[in-house]
Design an enzyme around this catalytic site. Structure first.
Site, PDB file in Angstrom:
ATOM      1  CB  SER A  98     -13.273  64.624  67.590  1.00  0.00           C
ATOM      2  OG  SER A  98     -12.330  64.563  66.533  1.00  0.00           O
ATOM      3  CE1 TYR A 151      -9.245  63.674  70.840  1.00  0.00           C
ATOM      4  CE2 TYR A 151      -9.444  63.012  68.546  1.00  0.00           C
ATOM      5  CZ  TYR A 151      -9.689  63.917  69.556  1.00  0.00           C
ATOM      6  OH  TYR A 151     -10.388  65.070  69.273  1.00  0.00           O
TER       7      TYR A 151
END
Length: 298
Positions: A146, A172
């Site tokens: 990501s 994350y």
């Protein structure tokens, strides 16, 4: 490489076996669907078998379902053993499943949930299945990262499981940075083999992944969704290109080609300088082996 790559560019996948994690919805579903429609035999590796079966019913082609809970090393070992018994060869392993911005929680094995699911779970699965890919010409391991990997400039080995303090966004970011470091170190170890390790990211896609985001972030994304997001089928294209484009090389990273890599046709993109730190890559690999008990056959 084409700047307008789409599903139409996917080569014939007849005879190839693809395992896609988190394939019952969103990016994983669209990845599995496209591969199956181009002839691959696709395994939907999912935590919820019933939802996996419902997803399989919506896909035209040779599709099966395998139970896989990436938050449990026991489940990962069981799934890998079943896949090894039923598939003497695997052409594509798509490490797609993931969680994002979750409240502080741990996996069944005590790992911080995002790091444990997004990185350690896929690290273990890859290690347990790799000998099914190594003999297969053109085989690939594609791991979905990501742009969020840029949030975290380093792997915090002094508090890897975020036990002293917890940031759901920082955790994350660390897990997605780990995905890239894993890909780059895996490719280095695969250098004398034919299997490739490649990474991809979907930009900002309209999926369920943002459901755990803090309200302050979730609400603006919801309001701006029509302007900044792309459909899941478009978000899956970087993964599909990384998995099937004959021009792809090991340790490459694919993402949307539009402004800010938010959306657009998939192309080769760059990851953060931190992701290329070879010392940290090797350390992360060693720590991941220790935590999971999985050692790669390379």
């Amino acid at each position: 490489m084409s700047d307008s790559w789409s599903e139409l560019n996917i080569p014939d996948q007849q005879g190839r076996v693809a395992v896609v994690t988190g394939a019952n919805t969103g990016l994983g579903f669209e990845t599995a669907r496209a591969l199956a429609e181009h002839g691959a035999s696709v395994v939907l590796a999912v935590r919820d078998v019933e939802k996996g079966k419902q997803a399989a019913d919506r896909i035209t082609g040779d599709v099966t379902v395998q139970e896989l809970d990436l938050t449990s090393l026991d489940s990962i070992r069981t799934a890998a053993a079943t896949l090894r018994a039923t598939h003497p060869r695997i052409d594509l392993l798509i490490n797609n499943a993931g969680v994002m911005y979750t409240p502080k929680r741990t996996t069944h094995d005590g790992f911080e949930l995002q790091f444990g699911t997004n990185h350690l779970g896929h690290f273990a699965l890859t290690g347990l299945l790799l000998d099914r890919l190594l003999p297969v010409p053109g085989s690939r391991v594609v791991t979905v990262s990501s742009t969020g990997h840029r949030i975290q400039a380093a792997i915090h080995f002094d508090d890897l499981q975020w036990e002293r303090s917890y940031s759901r966004i920082g955790a994350y970011g660390q897990s997605k940075l780990a995905n890239l470091m894993f890909t780059y170190e895996l490719q280095r170890r695969l250098a004398s083999h034919g299997t490739l390790a490649v990474a991809a990211h979907p930009g900002v896609s309209n999926t369920e992944l943002v459901r755990n985001a803090p309200a302050a972030l979730r609400l603006p994304v919801t309001w701006l969704a029509p302007l900044i997001t792309q459909p899941a089928a478009s978000g899956a294209l970087p993964t599909l290109r990384a998995a099937t484009d004959p021009a792809v090389r090991g340790a490459q990273y694919y993402g949307p080609g539009g402004r800010g890599e938010l959306r657009g046709h998939p192309r080769l993109v760059a990851s953060s300088p931190a992701s290329h730190d070879t010392v940290t890559q090797k350390r992360l690999w060693s720590v991941s082996e220790d935590l999971t008990g999985v050692h790669f056959p390379i």
